[in-house]
Design a protein around this motif. Structure first.
Motif, PDB file in Angstrom:
ATOM      1  N   GLU A 312     -13.541   1.370   3.259  1.00  0.00           N
ATOM      2  CA  GLU A 312     -13.454   2.269   2.104  1.00  0.00           C
ATOM      3  C   GLU A 312     -12.786   1.569   0.926  1.00  0.00           C
ATOM      4  N   PRO A 313     -13.109   1.987  -0.310  1.00  0.00           N
ATOM      5  CA  PRO A 313     -12.530   1.349  -1.513  1.00  0.00           C
ATOM      6  C   PRO A 313     -11.077   1.737  -1.737  1.00  0.00           C
ATOM      7  N   LEU A 314     -10.211   1.231  -0.853  1.00  0.00           N
ATOM      8  CA  LEU A 314      -8.781   1.533  -0.911  1.00  0.00           C
ATOM      9  C   LEU A 314      -7.998   0.226  -0.894  1.00  0.00           C
ATOM     10  N   SER A 315      -6.801   0.266  -1.470  1.00  0.00           N
ATOM     11  CA  SER A 315      -5.974  -0.940  -1.559  1.00  0.00           C
ATOM     12  C   SER A 315      -4.503  -0.546  -1.513  1.00  0.00           C
ATOM     13  N   TYR A 316      -3.637  -1.528  -1.225  1.00  0.00           N
ATOM     14  CA  TYR A 316      -2.195  -1.294  -1.303  1.00  0.00           C
ATOM     15  C   TYR A 316      -1.700  -1.344  -2.746  1.00  0.00           C
ATOM     16  N   GLY A 317      -2.563  -1.796  -3.640  1.00  0.00           N
ATOM     17  CA  GLY A 317      -2.177  -1.878  -5.042  1.00  0.00           C
ATOM     18  C   GLY A 317      -2.276  -3.298  -5.564  1.00  0.00           C
ATOM     19  N   TYR A 318      -1.417  -3.621  -6.520  1.00  0.00           N
ATOM     20  CA  TYR A 318      -1.438  -4.943  -7.135  1.00  0.00           C
ATOM     21  C   TYR A 318      -0.719  -5.974  -6.256  1.00  0.00           C
ATOM     22  N   PHE A 319      -1.131  -7.211  -6.399  1.00  0.00           N
ATOM     23  CA  PHE A 319      -0.583  -8.301  -5.595  1.00  0.00           C
ATOM     24  C   PHE A 319       0.930  -8.396  -5.739  1.00  0.00           C
ATOM     25  N   GLU A 321       3.106  -6.293  -6.020  1.00  0.00           N
ATOM     26  CA  GLU A 321       3.838  -5.229  -5.309  1.00  0.00           C
ATOM     27  C   GLU A 321       3.940  -5.511  -3.808  1.00  0.00           C
ATOM     28  N   VAL A 322       3.065  -6.355  -3.293  1.00  0.00           N
ATOM     29  CA  VAL A 322       3.021  -6.569  -1.840  1.00  0.00           C
ATOM     30  C   VAL A 322       3.044  -8.051  -1.464  1.00  0.00           C
ATOM     31  N   ALA A 323       3.403  -8.930  -2.403  1.00  0.00           N
ATOM     32  CA  ALA A 323       3.318 -10.376  -2.177  1.00  0.00           C
ATOM     33  C   ALA A 323       4.162 -10.844  -1.001  1.00  0.00           C
ATOM     34  N   LYS A 324       5.228 -10.133  -0.676  1.00  0.00           N
ATOM     35  CA  LYS A 324       6.108 -10.559   0.412  1.00  0.00           C
ATOM     36  C   LYS A 324       5.606 -10.116   1.786  1.00  0.00           C
ATOM     37  N   LEU A 325       4.516  -9.350   1.808  1.00  0.00           N
ATOM     38  CA  LEU A 325       3.962  -8.832   3.059  1.00  0.00           C
ATOM     39  C   LEU A 325       2.654  -9.539   3.400  1.00  0.00           C
ATOM     40  N   ASP A 326       2.088  -9.223   4.564  1.00  0.00           N
ATOM     41  CA  ASP A 326       0.738  -9.691   4.895  1.00  0.00           C
ATOM     42  C   ASP A 326      -0.244  -8.773   4.188  1.00  0.00           C
ATOM     43  N   TYR A 327      -0.366  -8.979   2.905  1.00  0.00           N
ATOM     44  CA  TYR A 327      -1.022  -8.026   2.007  1.00  0.00           C
ATOM     45  C   TYR A 327      -2.495  -7.782   2.307  1.00  0.00           C
ATOM     46  N   ASN A 328      -3.149  -8.683   3.040  1.00  0.00           N
ATOM     47  CA  ASN A 328      -4.583  -8.506   3.272  1.00  0.00           C
ATOM     48  C   ASN A 328      -4.894  -7.788   4.585  1.00  0.00           C
ATOM     49  N   LEU A 329      -3.874  -7.461   5.402  1.00  0.00           N
ATOM     50  CA  LEU A 329      -4.113  -6.832   6.696  1.00  0.00           C
ATOM     51  C   LEU A 329      -4.054  -5.314   6.602  1.00  0.00           C
ATOM     52  N   LYS A 330      -4.953  -4.644   7.294  1.00  0.00           N
ATOM     53  CA  LYS A 330      -4.963  -3.174   7.215  1.00  0.00           C
ATOM     54  C   LYS A 330      -3.898  -2.538   8.100  1.00  0.00           C
ATOM     55  N   SER A 331      -3.173  -3.355   8.877  1.00  0.00           N
ATOM     56  CA  SER A 331      -2.115  -2.833   9.738  1.00  0.00           C
ATOM     57  C   SER A 331      -0.789  -2.667   8.990  1.00  0.00           C
ATOM     58  N   VAL A 332      -0.722  -3.118   7.735  1.00  0.00           N
ATOM     59  CA  VAL A 332       0.515  -2.994   6.949  1.00  0.00           C
ATOM     60  C   VAL A 332       0.830  -1.516   6.721  1.00  0.00           C
ATOM     61  N   ASN A 333       2.057  -1.137   6.982  1.00  0.00           N
ATOM     62  CA  ASN A 333       2.457   0.269   6.887  1.00  0.00           C
ATOM     63  C   ASN A 333       2.791   0.647   5.446  1.00  0.00           C
ATOM     64  N   LEU A 334       1.751   0.751   4.636  1.00  0.00           N
ATOM     65  CA  LEU A 334       1.895   1.145   3.233  1.00  0.00           C
ATOM     66  C   LEU A 334       0.798   2.146   2.886  1.00  0.00           C
ATOM     67  N   PRO A 335       1.073   3.039   1.933  1.00  0.00           N
ATOM     68  CA  PRO A 335       0.029   3.983   1.522  1.00  0.00           C
ATOM     69  C   PRO A 335      -1.121   3.261   0.828  1.00  0.00           C
ATOM     70  N   LEU A 336      -2.320   3.765   1.013  1.00  0.00           N
ATOM     71  CA  LEU A 336      -3.505   3.181   0.391  1.00  0.00           C
ATOM     72  C   LEU A 336      -3.866   3.950  -0.876  1.00  0.00           C
ATOM     73  N   ILE A 337      -4.320   3.218  -1.881  1.00  0.00           N
ATOM     74  CA  ILE A 337      -4.616   3.791  -3.197  1.00  0.00           C
ATOM     75  C   ILE A 337      -6.094   3.604  -3.511  1.00  0.00           C
ATOM     76  N   ASP A 338      -6.698   4.586  -4.128  1.00  0.00           N
ATOM     77  CA  ASP A 338      -8.103   4.505  -4.519  1.00  0.00           C
ATOM     78  C   ASP A 338      -8.291   3.416  -5.579  1.00  0.00           C
ATOM     79  N   VAL A 339      -9.175   2.470  -5.321  1.00  0.00           N
ATOM     80  CA  VAL A 339      -9.351   1.318  -6.215  1.00  0.00           C
ATOM     81  C   VAL A 339      -9.938   1.740  -7.555  1.00  0.00           C
ATOM     82  N   LYS A 340     -10.854   2.678  -7.540  1.00  0.00           N
ATOM     83  CA  LYS A 340     -11.443   3.148  -8.798  1.00  0.00           C
ATOM     84  C   LYS A 340     -10.354   3.721  -9.717  1.00  0.00           C
ATOM     85  N   ALA A 341      -9.434   4.481  -9.117  1.00  0.00           N
ATOM     86  CA  ALA A 341      -8.339   5.059  -9.908  1.00  0.00           C
ATOM     87  C   ALA A 341      -7.419   3.968 -10.442  1.00  0.00           C
TER      88      ALA A 341
END
Length: 424
Positions: A312-319, A321-341
């Motif tokens: 789905e077109p969802l993301s953790y946000g901008y790089f 904001e998450v650079a210190k994490l494994d930002y590309n993995l879907k297992s990261v415990n962060l809310p997902l944001i609609d990319v279109k928005a």
């Protein structure tokens, strides 16, 4: 140092190798690169770049045998060539399982024992196939990695990999060398690279790009086409440029045709490595993962994280904001944001808000310093590895196990191994 890798195609590991050998060259350190796949898989631009700063060798230069380079362990290795290859090397670095086995054979045949380090460039590289019967070759890979290689010789490029392997695979990586992968060169005027957004998108389309291999787990390359279509319906003048080739290329092409987006979504099969900064720096926004998103962010291009294996077109946000994490993995415990928005909100930002976001992106790239990463490679506390000499029969079983798995994956798309590298 000797680096053993598959091939120098266009991808994150390959561009990292290019940056690493360059940094080592300017630090007065010698590097050799051994490539063990078919020469046809190399990208000429990457190959030329690496060749400026390192010696390049092929498995065919060191061995002879049936079906080289595919059956690369059961081949006959030439001891004198191996001794010359290792002459100025203090250690060997490998990037995946088969490379580790090639390193083992090089050491046992040459009689030269060197520390071997293993990079965890993909989170699933050494733990795919959970709850499945693994093929013979992969059982051998993991036995050597987890039973023979000292844990301090394992290079993890994120501390969260330790928790991931403990929770997902019940494997302890405590004590492994942990540092960020080098992507950018940090110089004294680095943060003066602030983009100006005067007249932003008032008289031209809003331009987004992605760069990288079009492999199955990079689902964002597909759903970004839907995002562009929805934004266009809303009246947004927008373009999406995708640089890369791979299994998803044809599927993306068909989707672009079906949605009649030929004038909005553009596919370019390759991007010359030396021109990455020039081309990507001309875009308003980047969507992606891996090292490409770090390099884009270092240019002051605001970047949205493409979460891998997410349909789905969802993301953790901008790089930033998450650079210190494994930002590309879907297992990261962060809310997902609609990319279109996210894109719509970015377009509506004023000049100062955009400059603040750019500045934050630049600051977040500091920990991905190429200078620091190269130093970590060179100064790692590596231990010698005790390896055993295997029988010819063991090597034959290993090679044919790999070959049969490769054939199965190629001709049967639904083969379990084709999805086992999906990020979790």
């Amino acid at each position: 140092m000797l680096i053993i890798h598959n091939s120098l195609g266009m991808g994150g590991i390959e561009t990292f190798i290019a940056r690493l050998v360059k940094q080592r060259f300017y630090s007065g350190l010698k590097t050799n690169v051994l490539l063990i796949a078919n020469k046809k898989l190399n990208n000429n631009n990457i190959l030329d770049e690496v060749n400026k700063y390192a010696g390049i060798y092929y498995i065919n230069d060191l061995a002879s045998g049936f079906l080289l380079p595919y059956l690369n362990l059961s081949a006959f290795y030439k001891k004198k060539e191996l001794e010359l290859l290792l002459l100025d090397s203090k250690s060997i670095h490998v990037t995946f399982g088969n490379a580790l086995m090639v390193a083992e054979k090089i050491c046992t045949v040459s009689g030269i024992t060197l520390p071997i380090s293993v990079g965890f460039y993909h989170s699933m590289e050494f733990c795919w196939g959970k709850d499945r019967k693994l093929p013979y070759y992969e059982c051998i890979n993991r036995n050597v990695l987890f039973e023979c290689i000292p844990v301090q010789n394992l290079f993890l490029f994120s501390s969260s990999i330790i928790d991931f392997y403990k929770e997902y695979a019940s494997i302890s990586l405590d004590g492994a060398a942990t540092f960020r992968i080098g992507t950018v060169s940090i110089h004294k005027d680095y943060e003066k690279t602030i983009r100006k957004y005067d007249g932003f998108c008032r008289d031209r389309p809003f331009k987004i790009c992605s760069v990288g291999r079009l492999v199955d787990f990079k689902k964002y390359n597909l759903w970004m086409i839907d995002v562009v279509n929805e934004l266009r319906v809303k009246g947004v003048s927008i373009q999406y440029h995708v640089y890369g080739d791979g299994p998803l290329y044809d599927e993306m092409h068909e989707k672009i045709k079906a949605l009649n987006l030929d004038d909005s979504v553009f596919q370019v099969r390759s991007l010359e490595y030396a021109k990455f900064d020039e081309i990507v720096g001309d875009f308003d926004l980047f969507v992606g993962s891996g090292t490409a998103i770090i390099q884009a962010a270092s240019l002051g291009v605001c970047s949205i994280v493409g979460v891998e294996s997410l349909d789905e077109p969802l993301s953790y946000g901008y790089f930033n904001e998450v650079a210190k994490l494994d930002y590309n993995l879907k297992s990261v415990n962060l809310p997902l944001i609609d990319v279109k928005a996210l894109i719509l909100k970015f377009i509506m930002m004023n000049e100062q808000e955009k400059q603040n976001l750019v500045s934050s992106h630049l600051s977040s790239c500091h920990e991905f310093s190429m200078e620091l990463c190269s130093s970590n490679f060179e100064n790692a506390d590596l231990r010698l590895v005790q390896l055993r000499k295997r029988t010819a029969l063991e090597y034959v079983f290993y090679d044919f196990s790999r070959l049969f798995s490769a054939i199965a994956r190629r001709f049967y798309k639904g083969h379990p191994l084709n999805s086992l590298y999906d990020r979790v």
